[in-house]
Design a protein around this motif. Sequence first.
Motif, PDB file in Angstrom:
ATOM      1  N   THR A  96       0.798  -1.230   0.000  1.00 44.47           N
ATOM      2  CA  THR A  96       0.000   0.000   0.000  1.00 44.47           C
ATOM      3  C   THR A  96       0.831   1.279   0.000  1.00 44.47           C
ATOM      4  O   THR A  96       0.270   2.363   0.140  1.00 44.47           O
ATOM      5  N   ALA A 113      -2.298  -0.187  -3.061  1.00 49.28           N
ATOM      6  CA  ALA A 113      -2.726   1.134  -2.602  1.00 49.28           C
ATOM      7  C   ALA A 113      -4.121   1.466  -3.120  1.00 49.28           C
ATOM      8  O   ALA A 113      -4.487   1.109  -4.237  1.00 49.28           O
ATOM      9  N   THR A 114      -4.896   2.155  -2.293  1.00 52.12           N
ATOM     10  CA  THR A 114      -6.215   2.633  -2.696  1.00 52.12           C
ATOM     11  C   THR A 114      -6.134   4.126  -2.998  1.00 52.12           C
ATOM     12  O   THR A 114      -5.148   4.803  -2.661  1.00 52.12           O
ATOM     13  N   ASP A 117      -5.454   6.152   0.019  1.00 53.75           N
ATOM     14  CA  ASP A 117      -4.036   6.264   0.357  1.00 53.75           C
ATOM     15  C   ASP A 117      -3.363   7.378  -0.449  1.00 53.75           C
ATOM     16  O   ASP A 117      -2.548   8.149   0.086  1.00 53.75           O
TER      17      ASP A 117
END
Length: 461
Positions: A96, A113-114, A117
Amino acid sequence: MTRPHDIAGTAARLRDTIGGAVLRAGEDGYDEARLPWRRLTEVGPALVAEATGPGDVRDILLAARDGGLPLVVQATGHGTIRPYEGGLMLRTGSMTGVEVDPVRRTARAGAGATWGDVLAAATPHGLMPLSGTAMSVGVVGYTLGGGASLLSRRHGFAADSVVRAEVVTAEGKLLTADAEENPDLFWALRGGGGNFGVVTSLEFRLYPITHVYGGMAMFDIGRAADTIDRYREWAPGQPDDMSTALVLLKMPDSPQLPEPMRGMRALGLRVVHAGDADEAERLLAPLRAAAGEPIMYPLRTMPCADMTTEIFGPPPPPMLVESSVDLARDLPAELAGGCVDAVMADGPVAAVELRYWGGAMARPGPDAGPVGHRDVPFSIITGSAPAASREQATEAKAAIDTLGTALRPHVTGGAFLNFLEDPDLTATAYTPADHRRLTEVKRAYDPDNVFAGNHNIPPAP
């Protein structure tokens, strides 16, 4: 080397070599790791292996190969659309990390990672990515599928902003893909989905936007047909700073909604304007006149970081839900009437969104990736309410398919990969020329179709 389909041997090997968890069916954490966001997709791998970095990704790929285990790759699970049983699931959700370079205006995001993030790292620098409509969606899957942002009319698809990708191929090779190094792979990744390797990190451009004017205004649905007719004429003339959609909604009778909205049919006007409020309202005046007096008009100037939650609400939890996407060159009265009728009917169709694309999305650069159908200006996205059971979800799919049949004379037959849930229709997301070229790149980087548990593009013969 482990024996073909040797689950125990492969699990033991991975527990000795990778930094993440290795889970078999029935073990603690297995269900949480394997389940996709869209709960309609049945996923039951024999093993789940969590990668913590590119080296783990390589080790998992090679272990799957040596153990004769089919492979599927999953991060947040939002893009998992193909049923999968047995084999090995490579999860990247632990990767992430996000690094922002405020001078170059770029971000580098890990495979898990979103967008939440990325926003947390970028907005303190006054920078904004071309993120999706839910902060829980993974950066890599969204971007490889094209990535249509609320700011894409101004800056193009998210795939158009990719600068570099780090990839582990089916052979276990760690490659860099950019305009100079492996340019054929770089082209294919920017819209071709996860067909060519495991992307362990993406570097992409950020944009100096801190505030937008927007929100979701609500009107009575009685003037929806006239408003859609006005929209089809109005939308093509708007500047790239203006992103809009009309949304036909069947509101639930829920105490969580404001009293005027409970249980009613409504017409939503979704607006994001990368400019000031006065200019936005001047541009919106013809649509407001067509739609009539609003029931709710919460449009305001807001920080970019708040716009997705402000307009779409918090990220939805995993659910049983059906949806479909169609593309259209126009929104004739017959199409508009069919959409309105579907929402007015007592049935599972809960929303129909009519969106104008255009802008920078329709003006690709000479080296742009294979995001398809950029010249088609409108989309129609139909969604069901969350189903309480698989039987209800089946009924919802039948209703959505019925509307799709009614719309067929008015749509192109094309689709947009991020919104496409039927893996049998993957080729419809591309132009024929781009799809042929993608199969050739697939042949070069994954000739055995190891990466098939997705919107699959088979290798050329």
